[in-house]
Design a protein around this motif. Sequence first.
Motif, PDB file in Angstrom:
ATOM      1  N   GLY A  76      19.371  32.398  89.145  1.00  0.00           N
ATOM      2  CA  GLY A  76      20.673  31.729  89.121  1.00  0.00           C
ATOM      3  C   GLY A  76      20.752  30.659  88.044  1.00  0.00           C
ATOM      4  N   GLY A  77      19.687  29.893  87.875  1.00  0.00           N
ATOM      5  CA  GLY A  77      19.656  28.877  86.831  1.00  0.00           C
ATOM      6  C   GLY A  77      19.716  29.486  85.443  1.00  0.00           C
ATOM      7  N   LEU A  78      18.981  30.577  85.233  1.00  0.00           N
ATOM      8  CA  LEU A  78      19.023  31.255  83.934  1.00  0.00           C
ATOM      9  C   LEU A  78      20.414  31.842  83.656  1.00  0.00           C
ATOM     10  CD1 LEU A  78      15.548  33.029  83.920  1.00  0.00           C
ATOM     11  CD2 LEU A  78      16.270  31.055  82.556  1.00  0.00           C
ATOM     12  N   ALA A  79      21.056  32.360  84.683  1.00  0.00           N
ATOM     13  CA  ALA A  79      22.409  32.896  84.506  1.00  0.00           C
ATOM     14  C   ALA A  79      23.377  31.769  84.127  1.00  0.00           C
ATOM     15  CB  ALA A  79      22.875  33.593  85.781  1.00  0.00           C
ATOM     16  N   LEU A  80      23.260  30.626  84.765  1.00  0.00           N
ATOM     17  CA  LEU A  80      24.125  29.489  84.414  1.00  0.00           C
ATOM     18  C   LEU A  80      23.861  29.003  82.996  1.00  0.00           C
ATOM     19  CD1 LEU A  80      24.186  27.426  87.719  1.00  0.00           C
ATOM     20  CD2 LEU A  80      26.067  28.694  86.677  1.00  0.00           C
ATOM     21  N   LEU A  81      22.591  28.964  82.584  1.00  0.00           N
ATOM     22  CA  LEU A  81      22.285  28.578  81.207  1.00  0.00           C
ATOM     23  C   LEU A  81      22.880  29.554  80.200  1.00  0.00           C
ATOM     24  CD1 LEU A  81      18.593  27.355  81.443  1.00  0.00           C
ATOM     25  CD2 LEU A  81      20.612  25.997  80.864  1.00  0.00           C
ATOM     26  N   SER A  86      26.942  30.692  76.090  1.00  0.00           N
ATOM     27  CA  SER A  86      27.985  31.544  75.516  1.00  0.00           C
ATOM     28  C   SER A  86      29.302  30.771  75.373  1.00  0.00           C
ATOM     29  CB  SER A  86      28.183  32.808  76.347  1.00  0.00           C
ATOM     30  OG  SER A  86      28.644  32.491  77.639  1.00  0.00           O
ATOM     31  N   PHE A  87      29.620  29.900  76.324  1.00  0.00           N
ATOM     32  CA  PHE A  87      30.815  29.060  76.175  1.00  0.00           C
ATOM     33  C   PHE A  87      30.665  28.113  74.989  1.00  0.00           C
ATOM     34  CE2 PHE A  87      32.141  29.289  80.890  1.00  0.00           C
ATOM     35  CZ  PHE A  87      32.846  30.452  80.648  1.00  0.00           C
ATOM     36  N   PHE A  88      29.488  27.521  74.850  1.00  0.00           N
ATOM     37  CA  PHE A  88      29.241  26.610  73.739  1.00  0.00           C
ATOM     38  C   PHE A  88      29.366  27.337  72.405  1.00  0.00           C
ATOM     39  CE2 PHE A  88      26.153  24.786  70.724  1.00  0.00           C
ATOM     40  CZ  PHE A  88      26.751  23.542  70.537  1.00  0.00           C
ATOM     41  N   ARG A  89      28.793  28.539  72.319  1.00  0.00           N
ATOM     42  CA  ARG A  89      28.874  29.334  71.098  1.00  0.00           C
ATOM     43  C   ARG A  89      30.319  29.677  70.748  1.00  0.00           C
ATOM     44  NH1 ARG A  89      25.285  33.900  72.284  1.00  0.00           N
ATOM     45  NH2 ARG A  89      27.252  34.935  72.591  1.00  0.00           N
ATOM     46  N   LEU A  91      33.067  28.018  71.660  1.00  0.00           N
ATOM     47  CA  LEU A  91      33.761  26.805  71.234  1.00  0.00           C
ATOM     48  C   LEU A  91      33.350  26.397  69.828  1.00  0.00           C
ATOM     49  CD1 LEU A  91      33.674  24.691  74.506  1.00  0.00           C
ATOM     50  CD2 LEU A  91      35.671  25.773  73.445  1.00  0.00           C
ATOM     51  N   ARG A  92      32.061  26.535  69.512  1.00  0.00           N
ATOM     52  CA  ARG A  92      31.593  26.189  68.175  1.00  0.00           C
ATOM     53  C   ARG A  92      32.203  27.110  67.123  1.00  0.00           C
ATOM     54  NH1 ARG A  92      25.436  26.576  67.513  1.00  0.00           N
ATOM     55  NH2 ARG A  92      26.048  28.742  67.289  1.00  0.00           N
ATOM     56  N   HIS A  93      32.297  28.412  67.442  1.00  0.00           N
ATOM     57  CA  HIS A  93      32.893  29.371  66.525  1.00  0.00           C
ATOM     58  C   HIS A  93      34.373  29.049  66.304  1.00  0.00           C
ATOM     59  CE1 HIS A  93      33.825  33.127  64.530  1.00  0.00           C
ATOM     60  NE2 HIS A  93      34.783  33.349  65.420  1.00  0.00           N
ATOM     61  N   GLU A  94      35.103  28.729  67.347  1.00  0.00           N
ATOM     62  CA  GLU A  94      36.515  28.375  67.209  1.00  0.00           C
ATOM     63  C   GLU A  94      36.685  27.108  66.383  1.00  0.00           C
ATOM     64  OE1 GLU A  94      38.304  28.146  71.043  1.00  0.00           O
ATOM     65  OE2 GLU A  94      38.097  30.291  71.422  1.00  0.00           O
ATOM     66  N   LYS A  95      35.804  26.139  66.570  1.00  0.00           N
ATOM     67  CA  LYS A  95      35.890  24.880  65.811  1.00  0.00           C
ATOM     68  C   LYS A  95      35.634  25.137  64.331  1.00  0.00           C
ATOM     69  CE  LYS A  95      35.960  20.422  65.199  1.00  0.00           C
ATOM     70  NZ  LYS A  95      37.217  19.847  64.817  1.00  0.00           N
ATOM     71  N   GLN A  96      34.645  25.988  64.028  1.00  0.00           N
ATOM     72  CA  GLN A  96      34.368  26.306  62.625  1.00  0.00           C
ATOM     73  C   GLN A  96      35.542  27.035  61.993  1.00  0.00           C
ATOM     74  OE1 GLN A  96      30.738  28.524  62.766  1.00  0.00           O
ATOM     75  NE2 GLN A  96      29.446  26.689  62.827  1.00  0.00           N
ATOM     76  N   ALA A  97      36.141  27.980  62.694  1.00  0.00           N
ATOM     77  CA  ALA A  97      37.289  28.709  62.161  1.00  0.00           C
ATOM     78  C   ALA A  97      38.483  27.786  61.987  1.00  0.00           C
ATOM     79  CB  ALA A  97      37.648  29.866  63.088  1.00  0.00           C
ATOM     80  N   GLU A  98      38.647  26.840  62.885  1.00  0.00           N
ATOM     81  CA  GLU A  98      39.744  25.875  62.778  1.00  0.00           C
ATOM     82  C   GLU A  98      39.537  24.974  61.575  1.00  0.00           C
ATOM     83  OE1 GLU A  98      41.375  22.118  65.375  1.00  0.00           O
ATOM     84  OE2 GLU A  98      40.618  23.863  66.448  1.00  0.00           O
TER      85      GLU A  98
END
Length: 123
Positions: A76-81, A86-89, A91-98
């Motif tokens: 469960g901990g590994l799934a949450l990580l 994936s959410f962080f990635r 958001l980072r991709h959207e920020k770079q494109a922006e």
Amino acid sequence: MESLTGSLGSLAEIMWLNIILSGDNAVVIGMAAAGLPPRQRARAVLFGIAAAAVLRIVFSVFASMLLALWWIDLVGGLALLYIAWSFFRELRHEKQAEDETGHAVHDKSRPRRCGRSSWPMSR
């Protein structure tokens, strides 16, 4: 049997959460029985409530047995990580494109327009 009696605290906690969160079952059972004649509606509601209660108890016992296993916490901990990464990635991709284009890549709160207006009444 000792493992079941040893996890009665976990079982009680799961049952309490199930009781609190069981409002959606009443809505689903009501929606399913709404189109039936009154005689069948009463039977459908009764059977729906009984089936939901039995399944809730069976799944609660199964969940309490799973929670007794140490590796379930690890999985469960590994799934949450993984989900957080994936959410962080994303958001980072959207920020770079922006930053590259100067405007937001896509706004999820508004419908996207493709060529002509996508609103049905705008023509």
